[in-house]
Write a protein that holds these residues in place. Structure first.
Motif, short mmCIF file in Angstrom:
data_model
loop_
_atom_site.label_atom_id
_atom_site.label_comp_id
_atom_site.label_asym_id
_atom_site.label_seq_id
_atom_site.Cartn_x
_atom_site.Cartn_y
_atom_site.Cartn_z
N GLU A 33 0.84 -1.19 0.00
CA GLU A 33 0.00 0.00 0.00
C GLU A 33 0.88 1.25 0.00
OE1 GLU A 33 -2.66 -0.29 3.29
OE2 GLU A 33 -3.80 -1.96 2.42
N ALA A 34 2.05 1.11 -0.59
CA ALA A 34 3.00 2.21 -0.69
C ALA A 34 3.78 2.03 -1.98
CB ALA A 34 3.94 2.22 0.53
N GLY A 35 4.57 3.03 -2.33
CA GLY A 35 5.35 2.97 -3.56
C GLY A 35 6.74 3.54 -3.37
N LEU A 36 7.52 3.54 -4.45
CA LEU A 36 8.90 4.01 -4.41
C LEU A 36 9.15 4.97 -5.56
CD1 LEU A 36 10.64 0.54 -3.98
CD2 LEU A 36 10.63 2.32 -2.22
N TYR A 37 9.91 6.01 -5.28
CA TYR A 37 10.48 6.86 -6.32
C TYR A 37 11.98 6.64 -6.31
CZ TYR A 37 6.72 9.77 -8.17
OH TYR A 37 5.62 10.23 -8.85
N ALA A 38 12.55 6.26 -7.46
CA ALA A 38 13.99 6.07 -7.59
C ALA A 38 14.60 7.37 -8.10
CB ALA A 38 14.29 4.93 -8.55
N HIS A 39 15.51 7.94 -7.33
CA HIS A 39 16.12 9.22 -7.69
C HIS A 39 17.44 9.05 -8.43
CE1 HIS A 39 13.15 11.45 -5.36
NE2 HIS A 39 13.31 10.56 -4.40
N THR A 40 18.35 8.24 -7.88
CA THR A 40 19.65 8.05 -8.52
C THR A 40 20.23 6.71 -8.10
OG1 THR A 40 21.83 9.06 -8.88
CG2 THR A 40 20.94 9.16 -6.64
N THR A 41 21.03 6.13 -8.98
CA THR A 41 21.67 4.84 -8.71
C THR A 41 23.15 4.94 -9.06
OG1 THR A 41 19.63 3.64 -9.25
CG2 THR A 41 21.66 2.38 -9.24
N VAL A 42 23.99 4.43 -8.15
CA VAL A 42 25.44 4.47 -8.35
C VAL A 42 25.98 3.05 -8.33
CG1 VAL A 42 27.64 5.33 -7.48
CG2 VAL A 42 25.57 6.72 -7.24
N PRO A 43 26.70 2.61 -9.38
CA PRO A 43 27.27 1.26 -9.38
C PRO A 43 28.35 1.13 -8.31
CG PRO A 43 27.24 2.20 -11.59
CD PRO A 43 26.94 3.32 -10.65
N ALA A 44 28.35 0.02 -7.59
CA ALA A 44 29.39 -0.29 -6.62
C ALA A 44 30.19 -1.48 -7.16
CB ALA A 44 28.78 -0.61 -5.26
N ALA A 45 31.00 -2.13 -6.32
CA ALA A 45 31.88 -3.21 -6.78
C ALA A 45 31.10 -4.33 -7.47
CB ALA A 45 32.68 -3.74 -5.60
N GLU A 46 30.21 -4.99 -6.73
CA GLU A 46 29.43 -6.08 -7.30
C GLU A 46 27.93 -5.84 -7.16
OE1 GLU A 46 30.73 -9.63 -5.43
OE2 GLU A 46 32.72 -9.60 -6.35
#
Length: 242
Positions: free
Chosen positions: A30-43
């Motif tokens: 009964e909730a949602g998500l907003y994705a703002h930014t994603t940064v690649p890490a090692a794995e």
């Protein structure tokens, strides 16, 4: 690709694809998500998200679901003072999520020249992306077909429109250039409108607030809304509903 048919295009797509923790965790939530930014890490990758819903209990239930997903590695709930929260529901919180990036469909778009335009919304087991690309329309359709096939995805295009520059679209050979919609806006009106559109102010639910946008421009909320309302009035007056 015929260079005469290449345009700067804005498209909004809604999609589903397998093995995605945001879609699995929001499907029954009964909730949602907003994705703002994603940064690649090692794995893996680390992403900044806003969790939104109608109650604190709804936020907690979705946060727990994300934490328990086999596709995530860690979830950190950020304190309210860590940056402004977007206004997407009665209750919101920001979280950092570290997750397995292998199933992510984001690179399928970026590798084909698509630029993400604003936050991505994840709700009800579906996600909505706003994208920009410089291409012709048949090539865009073929690229989306490739993504569907490669990721076993289901993609629905909600809108596909040409983006006019502030000086108006270039005229094609033998054609006169038409004035860009909104070319009669003042610089401050155009600035307010473009910022509101790019930050998801016209999304439902809204991804930001007038107060936050006004702060970004260094003006009061009242002044910002005055510029925005005048811009909206001019733009709407230029549209024939029939």
């Amino acid at each position: 690709m015929d260079s005469n048919d290449v345009e700067l295009l804005h498209l909004t797509v809604e999609l589903w694809h397998p093995s995605c923790w945001t879609l699995e965790t929001t499907r029954e939530a009964e909730a949602g998500l907003y994705a703002h930014t994603t940064v690649p890490a090692a794995e893996s990758s680390v992403g900044l998200y806003t969790v939104y819903g109608r109650s604190r209990d709804a936020l907690s239930a979705l946060t727990d679901g994300v934490r328990e997903s086999s596709l995530t590695e860690s979830v950190t709930v950020l304190p309210p003072s860590t940056g402004p929260l977007v206004s997407t529901g009665s209750a919101t919180r920001r979280v950092l999520v570290e997750f397995d990036s292998a199933p992510s469909i984001r690179r399928a778009f970026t590798s084909r020249g698509f630029v993400h335009y604003g936050p991505t919304r994840h709700e009800g087991g579906r996600e909505r992306r706003s994208l920009l690309v410089r291409s012709d329309r048949p090539s865009v359709r073929r690229a989306l077909d490739e993504v569907e096939s490669e990721y076993d995805a289901d993609i629905c295009v909600h809108s596909l429109t040409t983006v006019a520059s502030e000086c108006g679209p270039p005229a094609r050979s033998g054609e006169a250039a038409e004035p860009a919609l909104g070319g009669h806006l003042s610089s401050r009106q155009r600035e307010a409108f473009l910022l509101a559109r790019s930050r998801g102010y016209y999304e439902y639910p809204r991804a930001t607030t007038a107060r936050a946008l006004a702060s970004d421009l260094g003006i009061s909320k009242t002044t910002f809304l005055e510029h925005l309302r005048k811009a909206e009035a001019k733009l709407l007056n230029g549209i024939d509903p029939f």
